[in-house]
Design an enzyme around this catalytic site. Structure first.
Site, PDB file in Angstrom:
ATOM      1  N   LEU A 280       0.846  -1.181   0.075  1.00  0.00           N
ATOM      2  CA  LEU A 280      -0.032   0.035  -0.031  1.00  0.00           C
ATOM      3  C   LEU A 280       0.859   1.192   0.031  1.00  0.00           C
ATOM      4  O   LEU A 280       1.874   1.247   0.496  1.00  0.00           O
ATOM      5  CB  LEU A 280      -0.922  -0.004   1.338  1.00  0.00           C
ATOM      6  CG  LEU A 280      -2.067  -1.068   1.371  1.00  0.00           C
ATOM      7  CD1 LEU A 280      -2.607  -0.946   2.880  1.00  0.00           C
ATOM      8  CD2 LEU A 280      -2.929  -1.026   0.127  1.00  0.00           C
ATOM      9  N   ASP A 281       0.517   2.083  -0.458  1.00  0.00           N
ATOM     10  CA  ASP A 281       1.109   3.487  -0.491  1.00  0.00           C
ATOM     11  C   ASP A 281       1.124   3.985   0.760  1.00  0.00           C
ATOM     12  O   ASP A 281       0.521   3.541   1.791  1.00  0.00           O
ATOM     13  CB  ASP A 281       0.402   4.712  -1.471  1.00  0.00           C
ATOM     14  CG  ASP A 281       0.340   4.361  -2.778  1.00  0.00           C
ATOM     15  OD1 ASP A 281       1.090   3.585  -3.372  1.00  0.00           O
ATOM     16  OD2 ASP A 281      -0.478   4.994  -3.444  1.00  0.00           O
ATOM     17  N   LYS A 282       2.534   4.772   1.293  1.00  0.00           N
ATOM     18  CA  LYS A 282       2.654   5.178   2.499  1.00  0.00           C
ATOM     19  C   LYS A 282       1.541   5.839   3.196  1.00  0.00           C
ATOM     20  O   LYS A 282       1.041   5.784   4.361  1.00  0.00           O
ATOM     21  CB  LYS A 282       3.878   6.366   2.559  1.00  0.00           C
ATOM     22  CG  LYS A 282       4.187   6.863   3.740  1.00  0.00           C
ATOM     23  CD  LYS A 282       5.575   7.628   3.879  1.00  0.00           C
ATOM     24  CE  LYS A 282       5.886   8.256   4.999  1.00  0.00           C
ATOM     25  NZ  LYS A 282       7.063   8.966   5.002  1.00  0.00           N
ATOM     26  N   ARG A 387      -5.498   6.560  -7.476  1.00  0.00           N
ATOM     27  CA  ARG A 387      -5.284   7.692  -7.380  1.00  0.00           C
ATOM     28  C   ARG A 387      -5.181   8.598  -8.593  1.00  0.00           C
ATOM     29  O   ARG A 387      -5.766   9.456  -8.898  1.00  0.00           O
ATOM     30  CB  ARG A 387      -3.961   8.133  -6.653  1.00  0.00           C
ATOM     31  CG  ARG A 387      -3.885   7.661  -5.284  1.00  0.00           C
ATOM     32  CD  ARG A 387      -2.700   7.526  -4.490  1.00  0.00           C
ATOM     33  NE  ARG A 387      -1.929   8.756  -4.482  1.00  0.00           N
ATOM     34  CZ  ARG A 387      -0.615   8.879  -3.843  1.00  0.00           C
ATOM     35  NH1 ARG A 387       0.112   7.947  -3.334  1.00  0.00           N
ATOM     36  NH2 ARG A 387      -0.007  10.282  -3.921  1.00  0.00           N
TER      37      ARG A 387
END
Length: 470
Positions: A280-282, A387
Site C-alpha cells: 500500500l502507499d505510505k 489515485r
C-alpha cells in the site's frame, strides 16, 4: 731478543685461595688450558650439565670440592631434579636419535628453544571471518541462483528483493531493465514469473551495508507490541494488519521505520519472518496482508495474480461525478521509469512501460455537491492506480499531493489535508483451506473526522459490492 713466556695458570679470577695448598688428589689450576679437567668441563657445559656433579678428580670434602659446590649452587638449575653429590649418578642412557635437528645449547648450559626446519604458517582468520569473507566475495561476483519450490510464481524483481534484502529496489529494476539478469540464459522482464528449478544468473552486486544500530531487546518488544496492535485477523498462516496513515510498507530513500522492518520483531523461533504479500502507499491506510511462511506467501501471491482476491477502497474526492457508477479503463506508465515512486500518467496502448489498469467505482454519498464518498473496486493492481484514475475522471482524492490539481479549490474547514484513501475491505482465499477470509478495516482518525463533519454514515450500504469482477 727474548720473548715473554705465556702465562701459566688458570683463567683470570680463578686463582686458589692464598695460603692454601692443594691437598692430595687435588691439583692447582696451573696447567695448560688443554688439560683433561678443562676439556671435561667444556664438554659438560656443552651438554648443559654441571661439571661439579661429574668431577672424577675432586674428592668429596676437599676445599676445591666445597668451592665447586658453592659455585654450582649459585648457578641457575636447568633441571628440576638434581642428583646428590654423595650418591652415584644414575647410568646415562643414550637418548633416541631425533628425527629433526636437536635443540642447540648456549654457553651457559641453557637450552635454546628449538625451531622446526619449516616455519609454521601464521594464524589464519576464524571460521566466522572466513564465512563473512566468502559471503562478501559471493555477493560481489557473478553468481547463479536456483529457484526453490516455495519461490514458484514469484516475479523476478520480488525474487531478487527477497534474496538480497540490502539491495535497493531501484537497483533491482535497473539490473532487470539493462538485461544484466538472465533466467535460463535468456533476458528477463521485471514481471516475468519464476518456476522451481530455474537458473537465475545475477551480475556483481554492490550491497548496501546496514547503517542501523544493533536492535535492543526493548526496541524489539516495542515493535512487536505495535505490530500486534494493528492485527485485524491472524491464524497460523497469515495475518491482516490495519496499516495506519503515514507508515511506509517497505524501506526506501530516507525511510527508516516501515512495516517490513517492524515485522522482524515477529520472527518465529524457527527463523521464519513474516512476509509482505502486497503493498500500500505510505499515506494509504487499511488492510495489508502478511504471510507467516514462504508457502503461504507464494499461495497468497498467486491469488492476487489470478484476481481471486477482492479489494474495496473508500475515498473522499473533490466534486460529484455525473455518472454515479462507472468503469475506468486506461493504460498507465511512469513519468520517470527509474523512480520507484514516480507519478503515473495515462498512456496509450503500446507506449513504453504502459500497463493496462481497470477500476470500477460507485458513489456512496455526497456533501453539498462539493465532496463525494467514492468506493473503488480495482481489478488490476498498478502503482497509484486509484489515485491516477480518480484524477483522470476529474475527481481527485482529497489530500493527494501528487494528483490533486483542481483549480480554485479550498479545503473545507475541519478537514485535514491528508490523503483520504482507505483499503476498506479485502476478501481472499485462505492459503491452506481455500475458504474466503473477509476482513474490513475501520476509518483512520483523519477520515473519521471528515466523515463525522460531512454526516457520512460508515455503515451505509456500499453499491460497489455489485460491480463486476473483471
Amino acid at each position: 731478543m727474548t720473548t715473554r713466556p705465556p702465562p701459566r695458570g688458570g683463567p683470570k679470577g680463578r686463582k686458589p685461595p692464598s695460603g692454601k695448598f692443594p691437598a692430595y688428589g687435588e691439583r692447582a689450576r696451573t696447567g695448560p688450558r688443554t688439560s683433561a679437567r678443562d676439556a671435561a668441563e667444556r664438554a659438560a657445559r656443552n651438554r648443559g650439565d654441571d661439571a661439579g656433579t661429574r668431577d672424577p678428580w675432586t674428592a668429596p670434602g676437599t676445599p676445591h670440592a666445597v668451592a665447586a659446590a658453592a659455585a654450582a649452587a649459585a648457578k641457575p638449575k636447568p633441571r628440576p631434579e638434581r642428583v646428590a653429590r654423595d650418591e652415584a649418578p644414575p647410568p646415562r642412557k643414550a637418548p633416541p636419535r631425533p628425527a629433526t635437528r636437536p635443540a642447540a645449547k648456549t654457553q651457559t648450559g641453557k637450552p635454546v628453544e628449538s625451531r622446526p626446519e619449516t616455519s609454521a604458517p601464521p594464524a589464519g582468520p576464524t571460521r566466522r571471518e572466513q564465512r563473512a569473507a566468502a559471503s562478501a566475495t559471493l555477493a560481489s561476483g557473478v553468481q547463479t541462483l536456483t529457484v526453490e519450490a516455495d519461490e514458484a510464481g514469484m516475479r523476478i524483481d520480488r525474487f531478487l528483493t527477497a534474496r538480497f534484502p540490502l539491495l535497493p529496489f531501484t537497483r533491482v529494476q535497473s539490473i532487470v531493465r539493462k538485461g544484466e539478469l538472465r533466467v535460463d540464459g535468456k533476458r528477463a522482464k521485471p514481471n516475468d514469473r519464476l518456476e522451481p528449478g530455474m537458473s537465475v544468473r545475477v551480475p556483481p552486486l554492490r550491497l548496501d551495508q546496514p547503517t542501523e544500530r544493533p536492535r535492543s531487546a526493548a526496541r524489539e518488544q516495542d515493535d512487536a507490541e505495535f505490530i500486534r496492535s494493528l492485527i485485524l485477523y491472524e491464524d497460523a498462516d497469515m495475518m491482516i494488519l490495519n496499516k495506519p496513515f503515514g507508515l511506509a510498507v517497505q524501506g526506501g530513500s530516507g525511510t527508516v521505520r516501515h512495516v517490513d522492518g517492524l515485522l522482524t520483531a515477529l520472527t518465529a523461533p524457527d527463523g521464519q519472518k513474516p512476509r509482505l504479500v502486497h503493498r500500500l502507499d505510505k499515506d494509504t491506510a487499511g488492510c495489508l496482508i502478511v504471510a507467516k511462511t514462504r508457502l503461504a506467501a507464494a499461495t497468497l501471491a498467486k491469488s492476487f495474480r489470478s484476481r481471486a482476491a477482492r479489494k474495496i477502497y473508500w475515498a473522499l474526492t473533490a466534486g460529484v461525478p455525473r455518472v454515479r457508477q462507472g468503469r475506468i479503463s486506461t493504460y498507465l506508465a511512469k513519468d520517470e521509469p527509474t523512480d520507484a515512486d514516480a507519478r503515473m500518467r495515462v498512456a496509450k496502448h503500446g507506449d513504453e512501460g504502459a500497463s493496462h489498469a481497470l477500476t470500477y467505482y460507485a458513489m456512496v454519498d455526497q456533501a453539498a455537491q462539493k465532496l463525494s464518498w467514492l468506493s473503488f473496486k480495482p481489478v488490476t493492481g498498478r502503482t497509484h492506480q486509484l489515485r491516477a484514475h480518480a484524477a483522470h475522471i476529474g475527481h481527485p482524492i482529497v489530500g493527494d499531493p501528487k494528483y490533486f490539481s483542481v483549480e480554485n479549490w479550498e479545503l473545507p474547514g475541519g478537514i485535514q489535508n491528508r490523503l483520504h484513501l482507505l483499503a476498506r475491505r479485502i476478501v481472499i482465499p485462505h492459503p491452506r483451506t481455500g475458504r474466503p477470509v473477509d476482513v474490513s478495516a475501520p476509518l483512520p482518525p483523519h477520515m473519521t473526522q471528515s466523515w463525522n463533519l460531512l454526516g457520512f454514515d460508515a455503515s451505509r450500504y456500499d453499491p460497489i459490492v455489485e460491480a463486476p469482477e473483471s
